[in-house]
Write a protein that holds these residues in place. Sequence first.
Motif, PDB file in Angstrom:
ATOM      1  N   PRO A 310       0.827  -1.212   0.000  1.00 30.09           N
ATOM      2  CA  PRO A 310       0.000   0.000   0.000  1.00 30.09           C
ATOM      3  C   PRO A 310       0.858   1.257   0.000  1.00 30.09           C
ATOM      4  O   PRO A 310       2.044   1.230   0.342  1.00 30.09           O
ATOM      5  CB  PRO A 310      -0.795  -0.137   1.311  1.00 30.09           C
ATOM      6  CG  PRO A 310       0.061  -0.980   2.191  1.00 30.09           C
ATOM      7  CD  PRO A 310       0.783  -1.936   1.281  1.00 30.09           C
ATOM      8  N   SER A 311       0.251   2.355  -0.373  1.00 38.42           N
ATOM      9  CA  SER A 311       0.966   3.633  -0.344  1.00 38.42           C
ATOM     10  C   SER A 311       1.324   3.975   1.094  1.00 38.42           C
ATOM     11  O   SER A 311       0.522   3.774   2.013  1.00 38.42           O
ATOM     12  CB  SER A 311       0.107   4.746  -0.944  1.00 38.42           C
ATOM     13  OG  SER A 311      -0.203   4.452  -2.294  1.00 38.42           O
ATOM     14  N   PRO A 312       2.530   4.473   1.331  1.00 37.45           N
ATOM     15  CA  PRO A 312       2.928   4.770   2.711  1.00 37.45           C
ATOM     16  C   PRO A 312       2.115   5.920   3.299  1.00 37.45           C
ATOM     17  O   PRO A 312       1.775   6.883   2.607  1.00 37.45           O
ATOM     18  CB  PRO A 312       4.405   5.140   2.566  1.00 37.45           C
ATOM     19  CG  PRO A 312       4.570   5.582   1.156  1.00 37.45           C
ATOM     20  CD  PRO A 312       3.592   4.775   0.352  1.00 37.45           C
ATOM     21  N   ARG A 313       1.819   5.786   4.592  1.00 36.83           N
ATOM     22  CA  ARG A 313       1.139   6.849   5.338  1.00 36.83           C
ATOM     23  C   ARG A 313       2.189   7.543   6.192  1.00 36.83           C
ATOM     24  O   ARG A 313       2.607   7.035   7.233  1.00 36.83           O
ATOM     25  CB  ARG A 313       0.027   6.268   6.207  1.00 36.83           C
ATOM     26  CG  ARG A 313      -1.081   5.601   5.399  1.00 36.83           C
ATOM     27  CD  ARG A 313      -2.163   5.052   6.308  1.00 36.83           C
ATOM     28  NE  ARG A 313      -3.245   4.414   5.541  1.00 36.83           N
ATOM     29  CZ  ARG A 313      -4.315   3.849   6.090  1.00 36.83           C
ATOM     30  NH1 ARG A 313      -4.441   3.830   7.429  1.00 36.83           N
ATOM     31  NH2 ARG A 313      -5.237   3.306   5.321  1.00 36.83           N
ATOM     32  N   LEU A 314       2.622   8.692   5.733  1.00 39.30           N
ATOM     33  CA  LEU A 314       3.734   9.379   6.382  1.00 39.30           C
ATOM     34  C   LEU A 314       3.282  10.034   7.684  1.00 39.30           C
ATOM     35  O   LEU A 314       2.216  10.643   7.750  1.00 39.30           O
ATOM     36  CB  LEU A 314       4.325  10.432   5.445  1.00 39.30           C
ATOM     37  CG  LEU A 314       4.801   9.942   4.069  1.00 39.30           C
ATOM     38  CD1 LEU A 314       5.414  11.088   3.275  1.00 39.30           C
ATOM     39  CD2 LEU A 314       5.787   8.799   4.213  1.00 39.30           C
ATOM     40  N   GLU A 315       4.120   9.885   8.690  1.00 39.81           N
ATOM     41  CA  GLU A 315       3.893  10.544   9.973  1.00 39.81           C
ATOM     42  C   GLU A 315       5.235  10.709  10.660  1.00 39.81           C
ATOM     43  O   GLU A 315       6.226  10.063  10.304  1.00 39.81           O
ATOM     44  CB  GLU A 315       2.944   9.728  10.851  1.00 39.81           C
ATOM     45  CG  GLU A 315       3.450   8.322  11.159  1.00 39.81           C
ATOM     46  CD  GLU A 315       2.468   7.534  11.993  1.00 39.81           C
ATOM     47  OE1 GLU A 315       2.742   7.387  13.197  1.00 39.81           O
ATOM     48  OE2 GLU A 315       1.435   7.094  11.432  1.00 39.81           O
ATOM     49  N   CYS A 317       8.134  10.229  13.134  1.00 37.12           N
ATOM     50  CA  CYS A 317       8.601   9.034  13.846  1.00 37.12           C
ATOM     51  C   CYS A 317       9.913   9.375  14.528  1.00 37.12           C
ATOM     52  O   CYS A 317      10.907   9.700  13.851  1.00 37.12           O
ATOM     53  CB  CYS A 317       8.772   7.873  12.864  1.00 37.12           C
ATOM     54  SG  CYS A 317       9.420   6.367  13.608  1.00 37.12           S
ATOM     55  N   HIS A 344       9.851  11.539   8.735  1.00 32.26           N
ATOM     56  CA  HIS A 344       8.475  11.519   8.236  1.00 32.26           C
ATOM     57  C   HIS A 344       8.357  10.332   7.281  1.00 32.26           C
ATOM     58  O   HIS A 344       8.655  10.430   6.080  1.00 32.26           O
ATOM     59  CB  HIS A 344       8.140  12.842   7.542  1.00 32.26           C
ATOM     60  CG  HIS A 344       7.943  13.970   8.511  1.00 32.26           C
ATOM     61  ND1 HIS A 344       6.704  14.381   8.943  1.00 32.26           N
ATOM     62  CD2 HIS A 344       8.846  14.748   9.158  1.00 32.26           C
ATOM     63  CE1 HIS A 344       6.843  15.376   9.799  1.00 32.26           C
ATOM     64  NE2 HIS A 344       8.134  15.622   9.949  1.00 32.26           N
ATOM     65  N   ASP A 346       6.427   6.073   6.862  1.00 31.72           N
ATOM     66  CA  ASP A 346       5.434   5.123   7.330  1.00 31.72           C
ATOM     67  C   ASP A 346       6.147   4.191   8.306  1.00 31.72           C
ATOM     68  O   ASP A 346       6.939   3.341   7.886  1.00 31.72           O
ATOM     69  CB  ASP A 346       4.870   4.333   6.137  1.00 31.72           C
ATOM     70  CG  ASP A 346       3.703   3.430   6.532  1.00 31.72           C
ATOM     71  OD1 ASP A 346       3.815   2.756   7.581  1.00 31.72           O
ATOM     72  OD2 ASP A 346       2.711   3.380   5.791  1.00 31.72           O
ATOM     73  N   GLN A 349       5.922   0.291   7.597  1.00 29.79           N
ATOM     74  CA  GLN A 349       6.642  -0.171   6.417  1.00 29.79           C
ATOM     75  C   GLN A 349       8.152  -0.072   6.610  1.00 29.79           C
ATOM     76  O   GLN A 349       8.902  -0.996   6.265  1.00 29.79           O
ATOM     77  CB  GLN A 349       6.211   0.639   5.190  1.00 29.79           C
ATOM     78  CG  GLN A 349       4.812   0.333   4.702  1.00 29.79           C
ATOM     79  CD  GLN A 349       4.514   0.999   3.367  1.00 29.79           C
ATOM     80  OE1 GLN A 349       5.399   1.557   2.731  1.00 29.79           O
ATOM     81  NE2 GLN A 349       3.262   0.939   2.935  1.00 29.79           N
ATOM     82  N   HIS A 427       8.581   5.561  -0.797  1.00 31.52           N
ATOM     83  CA  HIS A 427       8.831   6.793  -0.039  1.00 31.52           C
ATOM     84  C   HIS A 427       9.559   7.842  -0.884  1.00 31.52           C
ATOM     85  O   HIS A 427       9.953   8.887  -0.360  1.00 31.52           O
ATOM     86  CB  HIS A 427       9.672   6.479   1.203  1.00 31.52           C
ATOM     87  CG  HIS A 427       8.880   5.876   2.333  1.00 31.52           C
ATOM     88  ND1 HIS A 427       8.430   4.575   2.326  1.00 31.52           N
ATOM     89  CD2 HIS A 427       8.463   6.414   3.519  1.00 31.52           C
ATOM     90  CE1 HIS A 427       7.772   4.320   3.442  1.00 31.52           C
ATOM     91  NE2 HIS A 427       7.782   5.414   4.190  1.00 31.52           N
TER      92      HIS A 427
END
Length: 452
Positions: A310-315, A317, A344, A346, A349, A427
């Motif tokens: 899946p597409s990474p969900r950046l946050e 970290c 920043h 996922d 992942q 990414h």
Amino acid sequence: MPAPAPAPAAALARGMRLSLVTRCMALVGTLLALGVLAALALHMLLPDRPLLVFGLCMAAMLPLAYLAVAARVRPVLSMFRALEGTVASYRDADFSFGLHWPHNDELSDLVAGHNALGNVLREQRIGLVQRELLLDTMVQNTPVAMLLVAGGGAIVYANVAARQLLGAGRKLEGHPLDAIIDSTAPALGEALARGGDGLFTTGDGDDEEVYHLARRSFTLNGRKHELLLLRQLTLEMRRQEVQTWKKVIRVISHELNNSLAPLTSLAHSGAELVRRGQTERLPQILATIEERTRHLETFILGYARFAKLPSPRLEACAWDEFAARLADQVPFSVDGALPADPAHVDPAQLEHAMLNLLKNAHESGSPPGQVQLRVKSALGMLRIDVLDRGQGMNEAVLTNALVPFYSTKRSGTGLGLALAREIAEAHGGRITLANRDGGGLVVSLILPAPGR
């Protein structure tokens, strides 16, 4: 056509050997004899004037002796000057000169040896030139780009492939390597900065090209030089991918057949037991069916996870927390300080990718204490290195390591590095592999830094 027979006088002259000492003594003897004869003749004319006779003899014989000695020595001196000139020509790599001395004496031996030396040097020079032409033809027409860089960073030599790759066909000699790299191939600059041999990619999507960089250092004319070899591997990797997909189909078919055949047999056995009313073995049969089904599900999910990332969900970290979670699952040490600014990414992942890389490092034969994690941020990029002191990779493995389903392990699926590559590219980054000086491997995830 045979050469004409030498004249008898010339043959006799060559056959008779008169040394320089003998010729000089003959000249001195002749002059003394002439002087004695002149003195006797004058003494007969002037018997009572001995001093006058002596003076007249000296006045006549000294100029004659000077002229005779000069005439004898002048060819020898000319030959010495000619020898000096040919030695200077040899020093300048000009071996086209030869000398001739008509007399059979010690000087003729020196001239003959000098000419023989010139012939040997001339033949060696011709052979060297021919080998250089052959080598230059091979180097210029090889598809491998070659760059010879001096210690100061200036390009000394570049073949045709290097000019086309880095200079749009123009000459690169004399230009600083850093300037050429900055204007044409930044990815090559990053590969050079990592040190050692390795792979790097240029372009995106369908225009992506994969190259292998090899570096060798040596001393030339007292100065340090470095030879860079850039080999394009895109076509080889695509052919390898086709072969790999064929292998994948065979592996999946084999695994499905190995699971479905027992399931079919067990289902038939269970139905037969129910028909007979012998249900006491049904729990065992159903448990076996469940175990084989779960194994098949795990097998399929492993491939599906790679195919449907899946597409990474950046946050944000925090690195300390991220490293602590990794350390709870696989041991490693941190090389240097972790960045204070959060990444920043996922987290799930990236954690999956790093676990694969760290496990591979432990399985490489490296001592556990030599498996390290290093994180650096520079030039707008975030670089995560996993280092080990294992066996490293040869060129063939290094070339195919990132190809999906390629594995050198008997029980490996070939998905660990390929999945890490997919995560890095999702990414907006990439993954590189390079052998370390002193043994081992460094696998680098290069991701855009926050705000890029």
